[in-house]
Scaffold this motif. Structure first.
Motif, PDB file in Angstrom:
ATOM      1  N   VAL A 271      96.261  12.696 -38.241  1.00 26.89           N
ATOM      2  CA  VAL A 271      96.185  13.451 -39.491  1.00 26.89           C
ATOM      3  C   VAL A 271      94.844  13.193 -40.180  1.00 26.89           C
ATOM      4  O   VAL A 271      94.140  14.129 -40.591  1.00 26.89           O
ATOM      5  CB  VAL A 271      97.349  13.077 -40.434  1.00 26.89           C
ATOM      6  CG1 VAL A 271      97.163  13.746 -41.797  1.00 26.89           C
ATOM      7  CG2 VAL A 271      98.693  13.498 -39.828  1.00 26.89           C
TER       8      VAL A 271
ATOM      9  N   TRP B 197      94.909  24.280 -37.580  1.00 28.09           N
ATOM     10  CA  TRP B 197      95.893  23.432 -38.270  1.00 28.09           C
ATOM     11  C   TRP B 197      95.549  23.296 -39.751  1.00 28.09           C
ATOM     12  O   TRP B 197      96.426  23.428 -40.617  1.00 28.09           O
ATOM     13  CB  TRP B 197      95.923  22.057 -37.625  1.00 28.09           C
ATOM     14  CG  TRP B 197      96.601  21.011 -38.460  1.00 28.09           C
ATOM     15  CD1 TRP B 197      97.928  20.906 -38.729  1.00 28.09           C
ATOM     16  CD2 TRP B 197      95.955  19.937 -39.173  1.00 28.09           C
ATOM     17  NE1 TRP B 197      98.172  19.818 -39.554  1.00 28.09           N
ATOM     18  CE2 TRP B 197      96.973  19.211 -39.838  1.00 28.09           C
ATOM     19  CE3 TRP B 197      94.643  19.516 -39.302  1.00 28.09           C
ATOM     20  CZ2 TRP B 197      96.700  18.096 -40.625  1.00 28.09           C
ATOM     21  CZ3 TRP B 197      94.362  18.398 -40.072  1.00 28.09           C
ATOM     22  CH2 TRP B 197      95.378  17.698 -40.727  1.00 28.09           C
TER      23      TRP B 197
ATOM     24  N   PHE C  33      99.620  21.611 -35.639  1.00 25.29           N
ATOM     25  CA  PHE C  33      99.323  20.186 -35.473  1.00 25.29           C
ATOM     26  C   PHE C  33      99.734  19.712 -34.085  1.00 25.29           C
ATOM     27  O   PHE C  33      98.994  18.956 -33.432  1.00 25.29           O
ATOM     28  CB  PHE C  33     100.040  19.365 -36.544  1.00 25.29           C
ATOM     29  CG  PHE C  33      99.738  17.895 -36.478  1.00 25.29           C
ATOM     30  CD1 PHE C  33      98.527  17.398 -36.940  1.00 25.29           C
ATOM     31  CD2 PHE C  33     100.662  17.004 -35.945  1.00 25.29           C
ATOM     32  CE1 PHE C  33      98.236  16.043 -36.872  1.00 25.29           C
ATOM     33  CE2 PHE C  33     100.376  15.646 -35.875  1.00 25.29           C
ATOM     34  CZ  PHE C  33      99.164  15.161 -36.341  1.00 25.29           C
TER      35      PHE C  33
END
Length: 246
Positions: free
Chosen positions: A55, A134, A146
């Motif tokens: 992330v 994403w 993702f």
């Protein structure tokens, strides 16, 4: 006739020595130039962080406006370095003791370049498109995007692993060829051989641990120093031999 024959053989010896000097100088210059270019691009412009925190790192990648250009530069830099090794092969192939190992080293360098091309296309273009998609998505689509970006990332792991192994094999073979040649200073080969071992271990660890681990941190520094010493050593040897025969 004897004198002419002797003169011809002397001339051939000078030509051979001159070719070796030029080859070593060019090989060292290419290796060092490509190495420095790649290091400058990676250290100065490539986003960094915890590589396996997807992330966080994907967010950095998505914000990078120079991602594609940086990876194209890295692609060129490594190919220039590998071309230096192929020039070095031309020096080694005429040495009987080293010829077979040098041929294997050249073949490994070509294979390394091929895997590097796939890796940079995947990382420099494919991953960038995936993380951009994403970052621009929302809701359920963001989750799907993702997962797609992670798949590309895992493919990158695979190619990175095999690239490192092949690069290590290439360096180790060139180092071995130099050590056994008897015509080049053996000390030139040991840094390449050691760097090759480090790179192979690095690549295997990528396959198990991903793109970040304490072992990779240590091996990365060791490989950096050893390859730099090798490239500079080849260049200095060529320059010194040229000066000695001028």
């Amino acid at each position: 006739m004897v004198l002419m024959s002797g003169d011809r053989h002397v001339g051939e010896g000078v030509d051979t020595a001159g070719a070796r000097q030029r080859g070593l100088t060019l090989a060292g210059s290419l290796m060092l130039g490509g190495f420095v270019l790649n290091v400058l691009l990676t250290a100065g412009l490539h986003p960094s962080g915890e590589e396996d925190d997807h992330v966080a790192i994907f967010t950095k990648y998505a914000r990078s406006s120079s991602w594609v250009a940086v990876h194209l530069g890295q692609f060129v830099g490594v190919l220039v370095t590998l071309s230096g090794l192929l020039v070095l092969y031309r020096v080694l192939r005429g040495i009987r003791r080293a010829s077979v190992v040098a041929q294997l080293a050249a073949a490994a360098a070509v294979a390394t370049a091929a895997v590097w091309a796939v890796l940079q296309g995947l990382d420099g273009v494919g991953l960038k498109q995936a993380v951009d998609s994403w970052a621009g998505a929302s809701g359920t689509e963001k989750t799907i995007r993702f997962a797609g970006a992670e798949t590309v990332r895992w493919l990158e792991w695979g190619f990175q692993s095999y690239f490192r192994v092949l690069l290590g094999l290439t360096l180790a073979l060139f180092g071995t060829a130099i050590v056994v040649s008897g015509h080049l200073p053996g000390r030139l080969g040991w840094p390449a051989l050691a760097a090759g071992v480090c790179s192979v271990i690095f690549g295997i660890d990528v396959g198990y641990s991903g793109l970040a681990s304490g072992l990779q941190d240590v091996l990365g520094v060791a490989t950096f120093v050893l390859v730099l010493v090798f490239a500079v050593g080849v260049l200095i040897t060529g320059v010194r031999e040229r000066g000695g025969h001028s």
